[in-house]
Design a protein around this motif. Structure first.
Motif, PDB file in Angstrom:
ATOM      1  N   ARG A 179       0.822  -1.214   0.000  1.00  0.00           N
ATOM      2  CA  ARG A 179       0.000   0.000   0.000  1.00  0.00           C
ATOM      3  C   ARG A 179       0.853   1.260   0.000  1.00  0.00           C
ATOM      4  NH1 ARG A 179      -2.977  -4.104   0.196  1.00  0.00           N
ATOM      5  NH2 ARG A 179      -5.171  -3.948   0.760  1.00  0.00           N
ATOM      6  N   TYR A 186      -4.542  -3.881  -5.634  1.00  0.00           N
ATOM      7  CA  TYR A 186      -5.599  -3.105  -4.999  1.00  0.00           C
ATOM      8  C   TYR A 186      -5.750  -1.788  -5.745  1.00  0.00           C
ATOM      9  CZ  TYR A 186      -2.422   0.297  -2.992  1.00  0.00           C
ATOM     10  OH  TYR A 186      -1.524   1.309  -2.853  1.00  0.00           O
ATOM     11  N   ARG A 187      -6.890  -1.176  -5.587  1.00  0.00           N
ATOM     12  CA  ARG A 187      -7.148   0.122  -6.203  1.00  0.00           C
ATOM     13  C   ARG A 187      -7.705   1.061  -5.138  1.00  0.00           C
ATOM     14  NH1 ARG A 187      -8.861  -1.174 -11.726  1.00  0.00           N
ATOM     15  NH2 ARG A 187      -7.386  -2.785 -12.423  1.00  0.00           N
ATOM     16  N   GLU A 188      -7.208   2.269  -5.134  1.00  0.00           N
ATOM     17  CA  GLU A 188      -7.725   3.262  -4.201  1.00  0.00           C
ATOM     18  C   GLU A 188      -8.817   4.079  -4.870  1.00  0.00           C
ATOM     19  OE1 GLU A 188      -4.524   4.856  -1.289  1.00  0.00           O
ATOM     20  OE2 GLU A 188      -3.632   4.608  -3.259  1.00  0.00           O
ATOM     21  N   THR A 189      -9.709   4.594  -4.048  1.00  0.00           N
ATOM     22  CA  THR A 189     -10.841   5.311  -4.625  1.00  0.00           C
ATOM     23  C   THR A 189     -10.575   6.802  -4.774  1.00  0.00           C
ATOM     24  OG1 THR A 189     -11.772   5.550  -2.434  1.00  0.00           O
ATOM     25  CG2 THR A 189     -12.535   3.694  -3.755  1.00  0.00           C
ATOM     26  N   GLU A 212     -10.581   1.627  -0.562  1.00  0.00           N
ATOM     27  CA  GLU A 212      -9.806   0.847  -1.516  1.00  0.00           C
ATOM     28  C   GLU A 212     -10.540  -0.464  -1.780  1.00  0.00           C
ATOM     29  OE1 GLU A 212      -6.054  -0.164   0.377  1.00  0.00           O
ATOM     30  OE2 GLU A 212      -6.981  -1.990   1.113  1.00  0.00           O
ATOM     31  N   GLY A 215      -3.502  -0.724   4.279  1.00  0.00           N
ATOM     32  CA  GLY A 215      -4.694  -0.123   3.680  1.00  0.00           C
ATOM     33  C   GLY A 215      -5.478   0.718   4.656  1.00  0.00           C
TER      34      GLY A 215
END
Ligand code: CLF
Ligand code: SF4
Length: 521
Positions: free
Chosen positions: A322, A430-433, A414, A333
């Motif tokens: 992260r 992972y993807r963060e918003t 995320e 996260g």
């Protein structure tokens, strides 16, 4: 003991029923519990993921990593880490770093960390360990380089290993001073060391490092890079010879070292590195870094995943990093540092002996939970038709940890990304918003959070969460991402595979390979 009642993980908190833990002893995962899938299916914790890749390792090594959230993908759902920001100085300059911010080798640029003395750091570590019992690892990763601040770094480790022997110690460095401090690292029983290696070729390195500080002098250009590379490689070799687990971090910088990192991966693997973590460059003009000012772009999700896949043939890849801050606290996260500011920990009464007993019980419960999850079969897709194509599908998952789908869509900062395919489920990243733009695209200031979230989930065809409102549901569907709320509190991999099966049943893959045409929609 019923694990369901003994261990509940909600919103990142681990809630324990003390009575349930009586007579429970702390166990270390056995080889079978970690890796062996039940016959006829994959295990929930290991299907195609990093832990599966670790299955060839000797048991003693897996025992050392099973509760390290960075060294084991599975562990990061359960165990937390904390960083203490005791190391302000640095001895090199990276083009992606602005000293006003944390060391970007192992943490994201952002707000400057609250710098701690070693005494304050130890006090904070005891407070965190007592209040977040699933915290297993303390790392020093900045805000500068730990080995450019040896007195502060090793004073912290010394006091901590005396006062909290149940916490693993971890350090992340640019590697310039690694050989010099090898004995100190051993003396303090540092078992996990991360070295950031962005290149093994000085000509590539001159595009990344303008200078290093070496033997009381600033050495610019290629000569400086050459010294840095030699020290990193020598340090890596020395660590491996001494049995320390080495993770290599590399920052992927498009047009600078992206083509070169596959060679880096191969070379560090040959030297015995345990894990390779290829991280995306974080760059924004507002950070005031050289790259930010020069408009150097970050890699896209697809570019990062492609490079990680290309390197994966050569070694174990970390995909759940992260890029946390130098003062991060909590599960990867999440950041609970604000709960442990200096003024707050001053007011905390810590009985560490009792905290250690609670921690041992918590760790035992996690171990049992993991063991139970390995008993859950992920049912592979049934009735696969040899005349049909079953392409892999990306799915986003909202979770607060524990390996289950337990987060409301609207609360997720995320999403974990999994790929489902006929041969199993694998963790992709992972993807963060809303935290920062991942390069390219149109995620400007005016974009709403929902639009940013949908943008972040680009390429995903399903999104699994515990709950979701009607508005976001419609917006996701419109964007071609099917929301699923019915798998709330289910183990992630099993749920992802169940959705994949649903897609097969719905005819989503109805392409007749022999005819070469889509049979139905
Ligand atoms: Fe910290 Fe690094 Fe140790 Fe982990 S972080 S010093 S190995 S305890 Fe982990 Fe954070 Fe990624 Fe680092 S997610 S930035 S890899
Ligand atoms: Fe910045 Fe870390 Fe590079 Fe030093 S090693 S210049 S602190 S990113």
């Amino acid at each position: 003991m019923s694990l369901g009642t003994a261990l509940a993980i909600d919103s990142g908190e681990l809630i324990l029923n003390q009575q349930e833990f009586q007579n429970v002893e702390l166990k270390v995962l056995s080889q079978d519990q970690i890796i062996v899938a039940p016959e006829g299916g994959c295990s929930a914790g290991s299907c195609g993921g990093t832990d599966d890749q670790l299955s060839h390792l000797p048991e003693d090594i897996r025992r050392r990593v099973h509760n390290h959230p960075c060294y084991s993908e599975q562990a990061h759902h359960y165990y937390a880490r904390m960083h203490v920001a005791v190391a302000p100085a640095c001895n090199i300059q990276c083009h992606y770093c602005n000293r006003k911010y944390d060391c970007a080798n192992e943490s994201r640029p952002g707000v400057v960390s609250e710098l701690l003395t070693p005494e304050q750091a130890v006090k904070k570590a005891l407070a965190v360990a007592a209040n977040i019992p699933q915290m297993t690892v303390l790392g020093i990763a900045g805000p500068g380089d730990p080995l450019a601040n040896p007195e502060r770094t090793f004073a912290t480790f010394r006091m901590l290993s005396e006062q909290a022997p149940d916490i693993k110690l971890c350090v992340s460095t640019n590697g310039l001073m690694l050989p010099e401090y090898m004995d100190e690292l051993l003396r303090h029983k540092i078992d996990h060391v991360t070295v950031t290696i962005n290149c093994v070729d000085p000509d590539v390195g001159t595009g990344i490092y303008p200078w290093i500080f070496w033997n009381h002098r600033r050495i610019k250009g290629r000569k400086g890079v050459q010294i840095l590379i030699e020290q990193q490689q020598k340090g890596l070799q020395m660590l491996v010879e001494r049995g320390i687990l080495v993770k290599v971090n590399s920052v992927m910088i498009p047009g600078v070292n992206d083509k070169h990192l596959k060679d880096v991966s191969r070379i560090v693997k040959d030297k015995g590195a345990f894990l390779h973590n290829v991280m995306p460059l974080i760059t924004e003009a507002g950070h005031g870094t050289f790259y930010g000012v020069m408009g150097q772009r970050a890699p896209t999700h697809a570019e990062l995943n492609a490079l990680q896949d290309a390197c994966a043939g050569d070694m174990n890849m970390m995909r759940h990093c992260r890029q946390c801050r130098a003062d991060a606290v909590g599960l990867l996260g999440e950041d609970r540092n604000a709960e442990f500011t200096l003024d707050k920990i001053e007011t905390m009464e810590i009985d560490y002996q009792s905290a250690m007993e609670t921690r041992a019980r918590v760790h035992a419960a996690i171990t049992e939970d993991l063991a139970a999850k390995t008993q859950i079969n992920i049912v592979p897709p049934e009735s696969l038709d040899a005349h049909r194509e079953y392409r892999p599908v990306l799915m986003a998952v909202a979770t607060t940890g524990g390996g289950i789908i337990n987060q409301h869509f609207g609360h997720a900062k995320e999403f974990l990304i999994y790929e489902a395919a006929p041969d199993g489920v694998r963790f992709i990243g992972y993807r963060e918003t809303d935290l920062y733009c991942f390069g390219g695209g149109d995620c400007g200031e005016s974009e709403s959070l929902l639009a940013k979230t949908i943008h972040a989930l680009e390429g995903c065809e399903a999104m699994l969460c515990s709950r979701i409102g009607l508005g976001p549901w419609d917006a996701l569907e419109e964007a071609g991402i099917q929301p699923y709320g019915e798998y709330a509190m289910e183990p992630i991999e099993a749920a992802v595979m169940a959705v994949y099966q649903e897609m097969i049943d719905n005819g989503d893959f109805d392409v007749d390979v022999t005819a070469g045409v889509k049979a139905s929609v």
